[in-house]
Design a protein around this motif. Structure first.
Motif, short mmCIF file in Angstrom:
data_model
loop_
_atom_site.label_atom_id
_atom_site.label_comp_id
_atom_site.label_asym_id
_atom_site.label_seq_id
_atom_site.Cartn_x
_atom_site.Cartn_y
_atom_site.Cartn_z
N ARG A 119 0.82 -1.20 0.00
CA ARG A 119 0.00 0.00 0.00
C ARG A 119 0.85 1.25 0.00
N CYS A 128 -18.21 6.76 2.60
CA CYS A 128 -17.06 7.64 2.38
C CYS A 128 -16.57 7.42 0.97
N ARG A 171 -4.77 10.27 5.05
CA ARG A 171 -3.74 10.02 4.04
C ARG A 171 -4.32 10.18 2.64
N VAL A 172 -5.54 9.63 2.46
CA VAL A 172 -6.19 9.76 1.15
C VAL A 172 -6.47 11.22 0.84
N LEU A 173 -6.84 11.98 1.86
CA LEU A 173 -7.12 13.39 1.63
C LEU A 173 -5.86 14.20 1.42
N ALA A 223 -14.06 8.86 -0.68
CA ALA A 223 -12.62 8.82 -0.91
C ALA A 223 -12.06 7.43 -0.70
N CYS A 224 -12.59 6.72 0.28
CA CYS A 224 -12.04 5.41 0.60
C CYS A 224 -12.96 4.28 0.16
N ASN A 225 -14.09 4.60 -0.40
CA ASN A 225 -15.03 3.59 -0.91
C ASN A 225 -15.44 2.61 0.18
N ALA A 271 -5.78 6.63 7.96
CA ALA A 271 -5.89 6.16 6.57
C ALA A 271 -6.67 7.16 5.73
N HIS A 272 -7.78 7.63 6.27
CA HIS A 272 -8.60 8.56 5.50
C HIS A 272 -7.86 9.86 5.29
N ASP A 314 1.09 3.13 -2.53
CA ASP A 314 0.74 3.83 -3.77
C ASP A 314 0.40 5.28 -3.52
N LEU A 315 -0.12 5.61 -2.34
CA LEU A 315 -0.55 6.98 -2.13
C LEU A 315 0.67 7.86 -1.93
#
Lengths: 196, 223
Positions: B58, B102, B126-128, B104-106, B123-124, B60-61
């Motif tokens: 993981r 959500c 991080r996506v943001l 962003a994280c599906n 985690a969330h 990738d972000l």
């Protein structure tokens, strides 16, 4: 991460500042929806907006449910803003709940000398405060609240840290003698009478 | 079954979709390669005493850049409170499912507490693109903010006092309008009952008397 004290915070009275609030109440605050929804990522600036919307002070009510006032106290302990910011909070006279919040934080974290210096001017403030506790809503005044902060052991369900007696500080020379507002007012009156 | 290869030489199968066999073969090869690497890594980890990794790596972000900020828009957790909605495909993922979703994280969450926990989670964020560090406010910012709020509250209170008279006039006008409406409604009711009464009496008389005597009745037929 959402509940940990900010990195680089100083320890208050020898421990993690958030531990000034008791464990049970602290965990109830962490689980409350106000904390999760509104108190996330608050800075000293955005906290002011939340503090203005507060309409009552208090500890826990109902079924051990924390008030938003309590959540904001814990938030202040978590982010530990600088002392000047707290003094600035106290100077905002129109926002009495912000002032009450700052007074409680000051009582919990500052040194005895500073507590007396900062909180005694608040004894002049006669504005009304709404107090919510297990027995429901009640009325109190800002000066009553500050007096209880200076004299009692438990306010809003928080055990207050030890405060040195004023007499001791005066004997040590850290603080000047107590200036009573009543005495000033009486002197002013008697002068007026004599003149008249 | 033996002649499966030479079966379909028909010409009318051109409408069928043509797949790029090369591309999909390549993809399958890559997937196998990744699986092999993962299995090798897992072996190493088992040897070291760590647990094996289950999914793909993981990393990738991109690394988050912004500091932790407050949410801009209010969450509106109770906008669907009390409403009944039809679920399109039960048991699937996506925004149609009951609960909080959500994008962003599906992920969906069945209750608001879980949803809020996710929104505040590492985690969330991080996506943001936010780190978990908080920006410190300076004294100047705090002072400016207090001054701004003071202005706002002052403006709000003066605005209220200013059109007090106007609001009084508005309230009065509303009351008068309401009273007129009630009167009109009552009048309409009365008219209706009156008409019905006349119709009823007219009907009775017509029925009986007309048969016997040939005329409608003694009451007046004036409306």
């Amino acid at each position: 991460m959402a509940n940990t004290t900010v990195t680089g915070a100083l320890s208050i009275h020898g421990k993690n500042p958030q531990f000034l609030v008791e464990t049970v109440i602290r965990n109830r605050i962490y689980e409350s929806s106000f904390w999760k929804e509104h108190c996330f990522a608050l800075t000293a600036e955005s906290l002011i907006d939340k503090a203005i919307e507060v309409t009552y002070i208090g500890g826990v009510y109902g079924n051990q449910r924390p008030t938003s006032f309590m959540c904001l106290v814990l938030k202040l302990l978590q982010i530990q803003p600088e002392k000047e910011i707290l003094v600035e909070y106290l100077r905002a006279e129109e926002f009495k709940y912000l002032r009450a919040l700052a007074a409680l934080y000051i009582r919990l974290t500052f040194r005895s000398v500073d507590i007396y210096e900062l909180l005694e001017p608040l004894l002049k403030d006669y504005s009304k405060l709404r107090l919510r506790d297990m027995a429901g809503y009640s009325l109190t005044f800002m000066d009553e609240y500050v007096y209880s902060l200076l004299t009692e052991e438990r306010v809003c369900d928080i055990i207050l840290p030890r405060l040195a007696k004023r007499q001791v500080l005066e004997e040590n020379g850290d603080i000047g003698p107590r200036k009573s507002r009543l005495l000033d007012a009486l002197e002013g009156k008697s002068d007026a009478d004599e003149a008249a | 079954m033996a002649d499966k290869g030479s079966a379909s030489k028909a010409a009318d199968t051109d409408f069928r979709k043509k797949w790029d066999k090369e591309e999909y073969a390549e993809r399958a090869r890559k997937k196998d390669q990744d699986e092999k690497e993962r299995m090798q890594e897992n072996e190493e980890r088992m040897n070291q005493g760590k647990k094996p990794r289950k999914g793909p790596r993981r990393d990738d972000l991109p690394k988050p850049t912004e500091l932790m900020k407050q949410r801009d828009a209010p969450l509106e957790l109770d906008k669907n409170l009390g409403k009944t909605m039809v679920v399109q495909n039960p048991g699937g993922k996506g925004p149609g499912q009951p609960g909080f979703f959500c994008e962003a994280c599906n992920r969906t969450y069945k209750d608001s507490v879980g949803y809020l926990d996710h929104l505040n989670s590492r985690a969330h964020l991080r996506v943001l693109g936010q780190t978990t560090k908080l920006a410190r406010s300076t004294l100047a910012q705090v002072q400016a903010r207090i001054a701004l709020l003071r202005e706002k509250t002052k403006a709000a209170s003066t605005a209220k006092a200013y059109d007090f008279d106007q609001r009084l006039a508005e309230v009065k006008a509303k009351e008068v309008a309401l009273r007129e409406e009630k009167k009109a409604a009552k009048k309409a009711e009365k008219e209706k009952t009156r008409l019905e009464l006349i119709k009823d009496t007219a009907m009775d008389q017509d029925d009986d008397m007309a048969k016997m005597m040939g005329f409608g009745g003694f009451g007046s037929t004036k409306k």
